[in-house]
Design a protein around this motif. Structure first.
Motif, PDB file in Angstrom:
ATOM      1  N   MET A   1      45.014  30.654  33.591  1.00 56.22           N
ATOM      2  CA  MET A   1      44.148  31.814  33.461  1.00 56.22           C
ATOM      3  C   MET A   1      42.700  31.360  33.488  1.00 56.22           C
ATOM      4  O   MET A   1      42.333  30.370  32.869  1.00 56.22           O
ATOM      5  CB  MET A   1      44.439  32.543  32.148  1.00 56.22           C
ATOM      6  CG  MET A   1      43.644  33.808  31.970  1.00 56.22           C
ATOM      7  SD  MET A   1      44.059  34.609  30.412  1.00 56.22           S
ATOM      8  CE  MET A   1      45.728  35.107  30.791  1.00 56.22           C
ATOM      9  N   LYS A   2      41.855  32.050  34.191  1.00 51.60           N
ATOM     10  CA  LYS A   2      40.459  31.673  34.275  1.00 51.60           C
ATOM     11  C   LYS A   2      39.723  32.045  32.998  1.00 51.60           C
ATOM     12  O   LYS A   2      40.136  32.908  32.255  1.00 51.60           O
ATOM     13  CB  LYS A   2      39.795  32.375  35.469  1.00 51.60           C
ATOM     14  CG  LYS A   2      40.388  31.937  36.814  1.00 51.60           C
ATOM     15  CD  LYS A   2      39.682  32.638  37.946  1.00 51.60           C
ATOM     16  CE  LYS A   2      40.232  32.199  39.298  1.00 51.60           C
ATOM     17  NZ  LYS A   2      39.578  32.896  40.410  1.00 51.60           N
ATOM     18  N   LYS A   3      38.547  31.386  32.830  1.00 49.02           N
ATOM     19  CA  LYS A   3      37.681  31.749  31.703  1.00 49.02           C
ATOM     20  C   LYS A   3      37.244  33.190  31.869  1.00 49.02           C
ATOM     21  O   LYS A   3      36.921  33.641  32.967  1.00 49.02           O
ATOM     22  CB  LYS A   3      36.437  30.844  31.691  1.00 49.02           C
ATOM     23  CG  LYS A   3      36.681  29.508  31.025  1.00 49.02           C
ATOM     24  CD  LYS A   3      36.382  29.615  29.566  1.00 49.02           C
ATOM     25  CE  LYS A   3      36.376  28.235  28.941  1.00 49.02           C
ATOM     26  NZ  LYS A   3      35.997  28.301  27.540  1.00 49.02           N
ATOM     27  N   ILE A   4      37.182  33.914  30.770  1.00 55.12           N
ATOM     28  CA  ILE A   4      36.726  35.295  30.860  1.00 55.12           C
ATOM     29  C   ILE A   4      35.223  35.326  30.768  1.00 55.12           C
ATOM     30  O   ILE A   4      34.590  34.462  30.176  1.00 55.12           O
ATOM     31  CB  ILE A   4      37.364  36.167  29.760  1.00 55.12           C
ATOM     32  CG1 ILE A   4      37.116  35.584  28.382  1.00 55.12           C
ATOM     33  CG2 ILE A   4      38.835  36.324  29.983  1.00 55.12           C
ATOM     34  CD1 ILE A   4      37.607  36.441  27.274  1.00 55.12           C
ATOM     35  N   ARG A   5      34.640  36.315  31.357  1.00 59.43           N
ATOM     36  CA  ARG A   5      33.198  36.464  31.341  1.00 59.43           C
ATOM     37  C   ARG A   5      32.829  37.858  30.867  1.00 59.43           C
ATOM     38  O   ARG A   5      33.596  38.792  30.998  1.00 59.43           O
ATOM     39  CB  ARG A   5      32.619  36.239  32.740  1.00 59.43           C
ATOM     40  CG  ARG A   5      32.877  34.814  33.259  1.00 59.43           C
ATOM     41  CD  ARG A   5      32.360  34.625  34.652  1.00 59.43           C
ATOM     42  NE  ARG A   5      32.623  33.271  35.120  1.00 59.43           N
ATOM     43  CZ  ARG A   5      32.349  32.857  36.350  1.00 59.43           C
ATOM     44  NH1 ARG A   5      31.828  33.689  37.234  1.00 59.43           N
ATOM     45  NH2 ARG A   5      32.618  31.619  36.705  1.00 59.43           N
ATOM     46  N   LYS A   6      31.627  37.981  30.369  1.00 58.79           N
ATOM     47  CA  LYS A   6      31.213  39.273  29.817  1.00 58.79           C
ATOM     48  C   LYS A   6      31.017  40.304  30.915  1.00 58.79           C
ATOM     49  O   LYS A   6      30.840  39.977  32.086  1.00 58.79           O
ATOM     50  CB  LYS A   6      29.925  39.115  29.023  1.00 58.79           C
ATOM     51  CG  LYS A   6      28.696  38.866  29.881  1.00 58.79           C
ATOM     52  CD  LYS A   6      27.434  38.986  29.031  1.00 58.79           C
ATOM     53  CE  LYS A   6      26.205  38.879  29.921  1.00 58.79           C
ATOM     54  NZ  LYS A   6      24.970  39.062  29.192  1.00 58.79           N
ATOM     55  N   ASP A  53      46.134  40.357  37.734  1.00 59.20           N
ATOM     56  CA  ASP A  53      47.228  41.187  38.239  1.00 59.20           C
ATOM     57  C   ASP A  53      46.660  42.444  38.895  1.00 59.20           C
ATOM     58  O   ASP A  53      45.922  43.204  38.260  1.00 59.20           O
ATOM     59  CB  ASP A  53      48.177  41.563  37.097  1.00 59.20           C
ATOM     60  CG  ASP A  53      48.974  40.366  36.597  1.00 59.20           C
ATOM     61  OD1 ASP A  53      48.970  39.325  37.271  1.00 59.20           O
ATOM     62  OD2 ASP A  53      49.580  40.471  35.513  1.00 59.20           O
ATOM     63  N   PRO A  54      46.988  42.703  40.142  1.00 58.72           N
ATOM     64  CA  PRO A  54      46.343  43.797  40.878  1.00 58.72           C
ATOM     65  C   PRO A  54      46.813  45.181  40.433  1.00 58.72           C
ATOM     66  O   PRO A  54      47.878  45.329  39.831  1.00 58.72           O
ATOM     67  CB  PRO A  54      46.763  43.533  42.322  1.00 58.72           C
ATOM     68  CG  PRO A  54      48.088  42.850  42.201  1.00 58.72           C
ATOM     69  CD  PRO A  54      47.991  41.989  40.969  1.00 58.72           C
ATOM     70  N   GLY A 156      41.737  42.798  33.472  1.00 57.90           N
ATOM     71  CA  GLY A 156      40.349  42.369  33.427  1.00 57.90           C
ATOM     72  C   GLY A 156      39.498  43.209  32.502  1.00 57.90           C
ATOM     73  O   GLY A 156      38.670  42.689  31.742  1.00 57.90           O
ATOM     74  N   VAL A 157      39.685  44.528  32.537  1.00 57.17           N
ATOM     75  CA  VAL A 157      38.861  45.373  31.673  1.00 57.17           C
ATOM     76  C   VAL A 157      39.255  45.217  30.210  1.00 57.17           C
ATOM     77  O   VAL A 157      38.409  45.292  29.311  1.00 57.17           O
ATOM     78  CB  VAL A 157      38.912  46.857  32.112  1.00 57.17           C
ATOM     79  CG1 VAL A 157      40.265  47.488  31.869  1.00 57.17           C
ATOM     80  CG2 VAL A 157      37.826  47.662  31.409  1.00 57.17           C
ATOM     81  N   ILE A 158      40.531  44.977  29.943  1.00 54.83           N
ATOM     82  CA  ILE A 158      40.950  44.774  28.549  1.00 54.83           C
ATOM     83  C   ILE A 158      40.277  43.534  27.970  1.00 54.83           C
ATOM     84  O   ILE A 158      39.686  43.573  26.889  1.00 54.83           O
ATOM     85  CB  ILE A 158      42.485  44.672  28.455  1.00 54.83           C
ATOM     86  CG1 ILE A 158      43.120  46.043  28.727  1.00 54.83           C
ATOM     87  CG2 ILE A 158      42.906  44.169  27.071  1.00 54.83           C
ATOM     88  CD1 ILE A 158      44.637  46.008  28.863  1.00 54.83           C
TER      89      ILE A 158
END
Length: 428
Positions: A1-6, A53-54, A156-158
């Motif tokens: 999993m990639k790093k999450i960004r703001k 996940d699309p 992504g939004v979660i």
């Protein structure tokens, strides 16, 4: 999993304020659960959900007249649900939120109405040409959902949007995050249309009532918490910003950040609105970068219940899990021949030992297909008598210890090395 960004400045988020009644506590209040890094890794791996996940539709929505709500695929809503439960599991909450068909309809209609309008709103205007029945569904869903624009995926939004909540429009209350971490949340629904996301969150049907819900959690994957993410602690009490003081200490170098209304080494606020739980203490340290194995001590004084102290340990999902330490070994102290058998004795092993395994074979080259193993399940047992063997036969015997551990609902055995083999010849 990639790093999450703001969320960037062009990403819009809205959280519903208390539009549902304030429910009384339904279960004994208790602090959250704590999961180990290895348990969190296993849970995320088993969950399978990713921020990438699309979004896939069973029926594609139409965000222009003639409007059509559309329907997300089962795979898409399941992935988003799993991501939500991942977050709750990490936070130590009940991670058994399920999908509700009616909530899915409301959230999907909410996403459609907001996609058709120029801006997000929990009280949206009726788009021109939209049927009243569809608009009512979308309006109802909008008033009960987290909303967002310009995210490509629901996962992504979660993680990157609602659990971040650190932009200037949301940091003072962290409403989206608090709804996701609301202990009684039991059922939810997902919606997506155009570039609008909706998560139905005004559900109070669960019976959990944890206190002191923190993000970052006690054991926190770096991939789920960026350097500019605000910290939060929800006590579920009405807290006084004039008395609350937070001290954050990084254990590796003893660097300290202090947060209060009078002095703050970063952002600080206390919000008592009921975005889920009240008493949300919010702080974001200046000039910080989190690394794997960072350990922080958090001390929050001046709360209604007194001083709260806890630790946060950061780790990476990519880190190799620490191996389970082997139990202490033991050795055979005596073997006595018997009629068609023998008695073996050993020293009781020290330390954390669950039991023993005795291996014996008529072949010196064991283990092999003719090797037998007897499991001794009590660690205070120190002898074993075997009978019914071949008379006047030489047997080779050895012993090892084992201990059992439980993690993620599974039981794991860890073994010591085998002792040196000893031989004995049975009597006639």
């Amino acid at each position: 999993m990639k790093k999450i960004r703001k969320a960037g400045c062009g990403l819009w988020l809205l959280a519903a304020l208390l539009l549902a009644p304030v429910y009384g506590i339904r279960a004994a209040e208790r602090n959250v659960q704590t999961h180990t890094p290895d348990e969190i890794r296993r849970y995320i791996q088993k969950s399978g959900a990713s921020v990438n996940d699309p979004v896939i539709y069973t029926t594609k929505p139409s965000i222009t007249s003639p409007y059509k709500a559309g329907e997300l695929s089962g795979r898409t809503v399941k992935s988003a649900l799993n991501m939500l439960n991942q977050v709750r599991y990490i936070a130590g909450l009940d991670a058994h939120v399920t999908l509700d068909a009616e909530y899915n309809r409301l959230a999907q209609a909410a996403a459609l109405v907001n996609a058709a309008n120029p801006q997000l709103s929990h009280d949206p205007a009726r788009p021109s040409g939209m049927k009243k029945s569809l608009f009512r569904l979308g309006s109802n869903g909008s008033s009960r959902s987290n909303l967002a624009k310009r995210y490509r995926t629901l996962g992504g939004v979660i993680l990157n949007g609602w659990m971040y909540d650190g932009d200037s429009a949301n940091i003072d209350r962290l409403g989206h995050r608090r709804w996701i971490l609301n202990p009684p949340l039991k059922k939810t629904g997902m919606g997506y249309a155009g570039d609008c996301s909706a998560l139905y969150i005004l559900d109070w049907s669960g019976n959990s009532s944890y206190k002191n819900v923190a993000w970052p959690a006690r054991n926190m994957p770096l991939e789920y918490f960026g350097n500019d993410y605000p910290w939060s602690l929800s006590t579920d009490d009405i807290e006084n910003i004039n008395t609350v003081k937070v001290t954050l200490i990084r254990q590796s170098d003893k660097k300290k950040w202090v947060f209060s209304r009078k002095k703050s080494n970063g952002y600080f606020n206390v919000n008592n609105d009921r975005y889920g739980q009240a008493g949300c203490i919010i702080f974001r340290p200046d000039g910080i970068r989190y690394e794997s194995k960072d350990r922080f001590t958090v001390t929050v004084s001046g709360t209604k219940s007194g001083t709260i102290t806890y630790t946060v340990n950061f780790f990476s999902l990519a880190d190799q899990p620490a191996p389970t330490a082997k139990p202490n070994p033991t050795g055979i102290s005596k073997i006595t021949a018997k009629k068609k058998g023998f008695t073996v004795k050993w020293e009781k092993a020290a330390g954390q030992v669950t039991g023993y395994e005795i291996a014996y074979s008529a072949s010196k080259k064991f283990p092999g297909k003719n090797t037998s193993i007897v499991i001794i399940e009590k660690n205070n047992t120190v002898s074993l008598t075997l009978s019914g063997l071949k008379a006047k036969t030489k047997y080779y015997v050895r012993i090892r210890t084992y201990k059992t551990t439980k993690a993620g609902g599974k039981t794991k055995k860890t073994y010591s090395g085998w002792s040196k083999a000893q031989s004995i010849t049975t009597k006639k």
